[in-house]
Design an enzyme around this catalytic site. Structure first.
Site, PDB file in Angstrom:
ATOM      1  N   ARG C  29     -78.630  -0.362 118.526  1.00 30.41           N
ATOM      2  CA  ARG C  29     -79.204  -0.408 117.175  1.00 30.41           C
ATOM      3  C   ARG C  29     -78.209   0.088 116.156  1.00 30.41           C
ATOM      4  O   ARG C  29     -77.971  -0.549 115.128  1.00 30.41           O
ATOM      5  CB  ARG C  29     -80.466   0.477 117.126  1.00 30.41           C
ATOM      6  CG  ARG C  29     -81.650  -0.251 117.702  1.00 30.41           C
ATOM      7  CD  ARG C  29     -82.973   0.426 117.371  1.00 30.41           C
ATOM      8  NE  ARG C  29     -83.902   0.087 118.446  1.00 30.41           N
ATOM      9  CZ  ARG C  29     -84.728   0.921 119.018  1.00 30.41           C
ATOM     10  NH1 ARG C  29     -84.796   2.183 118.610  1.00 30.41           N
ATOM     11  NH2 ARG C  29     -85.514   0.521 119.992  1.00 30.41           N
ATOM     12  N   ARG C 102     -63.747  11.210 129.638  1.00 36.12           N
ATOM     13  CA  ARG C 102     -64.500  10.914 130.850  1.00 36.12           C
ATOM     14  C   ARG C 102     -63.786  11.416 132.100  1.00 36.12           C
ATOM     15  O   ARG C 102     -64.410  11.542 133.168  1.00 36.12           O
ATOM     16  CB  ARG C 102     -64.737   9.407 130.984  1.00 36.12           C
ATOM     17  CG  ARG C 102     -63.553   8.641 131.498  1.00 36.12           C
ATOM     18  CD  ARG C 102     -63.772   7.156 131.556  1.00 36.12           C
ATOM     19  NE  ARG C 102     -62.778   6.535 132.418  1.00 36.12           N
ATOM     20  CZ  ARG C 102     -61.486   6.444 132.127  1.00 36.12           C
ATOM     21  NH1 ARG C 102     -61.014   6.901 130.984  1.00 36.12           N
ATOM     22  NH2 ARG C 102     -60.653   5.878 132.986  1.00 36.12           N
TER      23      ARG C 102
HETATM   24  N1  GSH Z   1     -66.272  -0.161 137.417  1.00 28.89           N
HETATM   25  C1  GSH Z   1     -65.309   0.926 137.397  1.00 28.89           C
HETATM   26  C2  GSH Z   1     -64.834   1.212 138.836  1.00 28.89           C
HETATM   27  C3  GSH Z   1     -63.849   2.319 139.029  1.00 28.89           C
HETATM   28  C4  GSH Z   1     -64.184   3.621 138.302  1.00 28.89           C
HETATM   29  O1  GSH Z   1     -65.191   4.282 138.613  1.00 28.89           O
HETATM   30  N2  GSH Z   1     -63.311   3.961 137.309  1.00 28.89           N
HETATM   31  C5  GSH Z   1     -63.414   5.175 136.560  1.00 28.89           C
HETATM   32  C6  GSH Z   1     -61.999   5.747 136.365  1.00 28.89           C
HETATM   33  S1  GSH Z   1     -60.877   4.562 135.597  1.00 28.89           S
HETATM   34  C7  GSH Z   1     -64.036   4.981 135.188  1.00 28.89           C
HETATM   35  O2  GSH Z   1     -64.376   5.954 134.551  1.00 28.89           O
HETATM   36  N3  GSH Z   1     -64.179   3.725 134.725  1.00 28.89           N
HETATM   37  C8  GSH Z   1     -64.625   3.466 133.383  1.00 28.89           C
HETATM   38  C9  GSH Z   1     -65.582   2.337 133.288  1.00 28.89           C
HETATM   39  O3  GSH Z   1     -66.193   1.934 134.326  1.00 28.89           O
HETATM   40  O4  GSH Z   1     -65.797   1.869 132.162  1.00 28.89           O
HETATM   41  C10 GSH Z   1     -64.198   0.539 136.429  1.00 28.89           C
HETATM   42  O5  GSH Z   1     -64.256  -0.587 135.898  1.00 28.89           O
HETATM   43  O6  GSH Z   1     -63.299   1.347 136.152  1.00 28.89           O
END
Ligand code: GSH
Ligand code: GSH
Ligand code: GSH
Lengths: 144, 144, 144
Positions: C29, C102
């Site tokens: 939103r 993060r």
């Molecule tokens: N779906 C995740 C899988 C791996 C993961 O858990 N990455 C961590 C460290 S790069 C993360 O915080 N990813 C950020 C996100 O998923 O947007 C990714 O696209 O990165």
């Protein structure tokens, strides 16, 4: 029944998912695709989507594995489960290599998952008849 | 308690998710959106996102269904579960038709899911009092 | 063993996921990103991806929590589970503030999840030895 074998397959599934996640993290570094971005060169996108697809099916798999294992037969479910996990590994590697490469393992995984859903359904129907209708279908079939 | 009814609702949920996945595969063919791509005409993107959204909530749903069914009441949980699954079907079809069409079923699903989470909480609190405080709240309420 | 504490942690996890979903709805939103769109200003995309990432790991977390709680020790699993859920909240807020934010909570969550997977593995191995090999490893270790 202690569901030890189901537990073992579950742990393998968790390790496999952890491995897929790590591959995405390495691919993010290699192809310089920083979060929150998810688009980049096709090589990256294939690894990224492979992990997303496996994650999407993970809860379906675990649910079918345990439903089938508890209501029908633990050993049978674990065999289907191991086949599924093997197929997912092939899917991930195949998809990472080329879009085409994901197809054969995907059909294989789909078969293993349908087998688990089928076993779950048979198990639940048998249990339902035993509990609510006081009919033991297995015994009837055996004595027929 | 044998959780036969929970098992039955679980299988329905698995079949529903399989149906959603197949719809995405058909939409990919129809609108020629080959993996790893996920963007295309809005018609495709709505089907795609509908399945993603349903997949995202599937583990929450299964978890709440079983927690509520085991700790509070199997039949009640299954009724909420069936309502949720019915709502998700409407959500998928509504979202596929138009973005606006997803809203009413979404609110319906949210209510069913909150009901399951509420039942889970009541069940866990009752079990906690029974186990750790040796107090049976249900009996106290009944005799009050 | 009645898994009351596991049930309580599970409900907390469900509430946390519901909170993350609501945050995405508010962000949609605020930044005017209507479904089926998922791209928009980085502020939106970070909130969006934070929820996706948490949803992706939710089934792994629940699976590891219960496997560890049933096969090894309920209390220990719940402690790891609470740490994980705390870390995920920090992850979500950190990611919403900046991509960099993060990382620290992510490493924390990863440790809690690995602890759960480790506990699950130990529990399954112990149960396996007890059931199939008739060897009680815990007793052997205690008397050594
Ligand atoms: N779906 C995740 C899988 C791996 C993961 O858990 N990455 C961590 C460290 S790069 C993360 O915080 N990813 C950020 C996100 O998923 O947007 C990714 O696209 O990165
Ligand atoms: N989310 C999936 C749902 C359907 C599915 O499982 N599709 C298979 C066959 S087209 C697949 O390999 N999809 C590739 C992907 O998810 O990136 C999709 O977007 O395609
Ligand atoms: N992943 C969801 C999380 C929140 C949610 O469930 N949103 C509802 C109401 S805006 C929805 O229908 N989202 C559409 C979608 O996920 O494509 C999102 O991106 O919106």
């Amino acid at each position: 029944m202690e569901p030890v074998l189901l537990g073992a397959v579950t742990i393998l599934a968790l390790l496999e998912q952890a491995y897929f996640s790590l591959q995405v993290i390495y691919a993010r570094r290699k192809y310089k695709v920083s979060p929150p971005n998810t688009s980049g060169p096709p090589e990256f996108e294939r690894v990224f989507r492979a992990q997303v697809n496996c994650s999407e099916y993970f809860p379906l798999f675990i649910t079918a594995l345990w439903t089938s294992g508890i209501f029908l037969h633990q050993g049978l479910s674990c065999v289907c489960g191991l086949l599924y996990l093997y197929g997912r590994l092939q899917y991930f590697w195949g998809y990472a290599a080329s879009s085409q490469g994901r197809l054969a393992p995907l059909y294989f995984c789909a078969k293993a998952l349908w087998a688990l859903i089928g076993c779950s359904s048979v198990g639940v129907v048998l249990s339902f008849c035993r509990m609510y209708l006081k009919v033991d279908l297995l015994q009837i079939t055996a004595s027929a």
